[in-house]
Design an enzyme around this catalytic site. Sequence first.
Site, short mmCIF file in Angstrom:
data_model
loop_
_atom_site.label_atom_id
_atom_site.label_comp_id
_atom_site.label_asym_id
_atom_site.label_seq_id
_atom_site.Cartn_x
_atom_site.Cartn_y
_atom_site.Cartn_z
N SER A 189 0.83 -1.19 0.00
CA SER A 189 0.00 0.00 0.00
C SER A 189 0.87 1.24 0.00
O SER A 189 2.04 1.22 0.36
CB SER A 189 -0.89 0.01 1.24
OG SER A 189 -0.08 0.23 2.37
N LYS A 190 0.23 2.32 -0.40
CA LYS A 190 0.90 3.59 -0.51
C LYS A 190 1.46 4.06 0.83
O LYS A 190 2.48 4.73 0.88
CB LYS A 190 -0.13 4.61 -1.01
CG LYS A 190 0.47 5.57 -1.99
CD LYS A 190 -0.55 6.52 -2.50
CE LYS A 190 0.22 7.65 -3.13
NZ LYS A 190 -0.32 8.19 -4.28
N ARG A 191 0.76 3.66 1.89
CA ARG A 191 1.16 4.12 3.21
C ARG A 191 2.59 3.69 3.57
O ARG A 191 3.30 4.38 4.25
CB ARG A 191 0.19 3.59 4.27
CG ARG A 191 -0.75 4.67 4.77
CD ARG A 191 -1.74 4.08 5.75
NE ARG A 191 -2.53 3.02 5.14
CZ ARG A 191 -2.65 1.81 5.67
NH1 ARG A 191 -2.04 1.48 6.77
NH2 ARG A 191 -3.40 0.91 5.07
N GLN A 192 2.99 2.53 3.08
CA GLN A 192 4.29 2.00 3.49
C GLN A 192 5.43 2.39 2.56
O GLN A 192 6.55 1.96 2.73
CB GLN A 192 4.22 0.48 3.61
CG GLN A 192 3.08 0.06 4.50
CD GLN A 192 3.36 -1.22 5.22
OE1 GLN A 192 4.48 -1.66 5.31
NE2 GLN A 192 2.32 -1.82 5.75
N GLY A 193 5.14 3.15 1.53
CA GLY A 193 6.23 3.55 0.64
C GLY A 193 5.69 3.82 -0.76
O GLY A 193 4.49 3.93 -0.95
#
Length: 477
Positions: free
Chosen positions: A254-258
């Site tokens: 996901s975008k949240r992690q990178g």
Amino acid sequence: MKNQIRVRFAPSPTGYLHVGGLRTALYDYLYARKTNGKFILRIEDTDRTRYVEGAVENLIKSLNEVGLDYDEGPEVGGEFGPYFQSERTELYQRYARELVEKGAAYPCFCTTEDLEKMREEQKAAGTGIGYDGRCRHIDPAEAQRRIAAGEPHVIRLKVPMKGEVVFYDVVRGRVAFQWDTVDDQVLIKSDGYPTYHLANVVDDHHMEVSHVIRGEEWLSSTPKHLFMYQQFGWKPPKWVHLPLILNPDRSKLSKRQGDVATEDFLRKGYLPEALLNFIALLGWHDSGDRELFTLDELVRAFSFKRISKAGAVFDLEKLNWMNQHYMKTLDLGYIVIKALPFFQDAGLPVDDMEQLRLIIDFSRERVHTLQELAEFSKVFFTTPILDAEKSVFATQDAAQKIFAFWAEQIPSLDCNDDAAINALIKETTKVCGVKGKELYFPLRLALFGDYHGPEVAALLRIIGKEEAQKRFAGLLL
Ligand code: GLU
């Protein structure tokens, strides 16, 4: 040509090309090239609420930048166009009507409030959540009257209520779902636009798509698609569902992690060669443990047989390793061209090509990305700024002696002559009475801003005599 392999990448233009999408596009490309088939780009833009300005251009740009050229689609055309679903809405309307006439779909007049209430009731009763099919039973004549009177409605698919649906997936083999877990999918929304499901089936048929390669998240939608193929009397394509891409903690990428957008990786200075090689291995592997492949080699090696069912972990360290490999081994001229924008962004001059080649050839051995390359190369253009500890070191007598000697000697030194440089180093040992660390630390500090780093001769060759002299003189008290 009948029986030709035709595959499509069918992204919804939501803003950028996700690496999962890039993998789908890559596998499409590899399979098409391997089989002399066709690779189609189709833009699935019927969800007007998710429309993002510039998203299509962005997507095409990313595909172009990594070199995945498609044979049919926006900008290149083809005989099965238009390749934007928003330009094909009449076709979908026609087929939705056909399904209604066949009794395989029906108009549904439920309002958002009705659906909300239904969901609440289902929650309270602890039953499964999903459309309960209440509009299935409206008499067709009555439904026609309500439509004619302008009552808002959608068209829903009327899937079987019981039994099992079985289909074959190239990766997973036999796949079965119970019909009672499949809901009556909306096919046409109240704005008249189709949903993905109807448009996708209609287009895959009309574009003669032979293999549908897509992410695993679509597996559970396949029964609905298959049902439509059957109702239309069309031959379904072969399904190839690709495994999920996971974060190292095995959650969904996901975008949240990178970074997840192809453009982010390119912007950070990953080479298309590395990115494609890396992405290819997210869910596929060759028969041996080989990991490095050019795009052509991937075309030759690729097969559906070696796509795995298990999720593939996105390992940034591996990408870095691969990028470093390509940075080091690809043609220097190519790396220089790729590096130029990064040097410009870092505010470094790019007018002296000869010097740039020297710098890049040297620096590329020591970094992972083009961005790091520019960062690392700064020291060759601007006098390094020493931190407090190093500044103190530079003021000590031993160092000062060396600086003074070199500032004096360099004007008569040929910086391209390793023998002359070595002779000067020897001479310094004698004149200044130092050797080892005591000799090299000050030299590197002046030329490179750090005690450790490249060979003194290499530094001199790159920096040139004028700048080198300036650096030594600049440190004199
Ligand atoms: N438009 C769908 C997506 O964005 C395509 C899925 C498919 O390939 O069938 O993922």
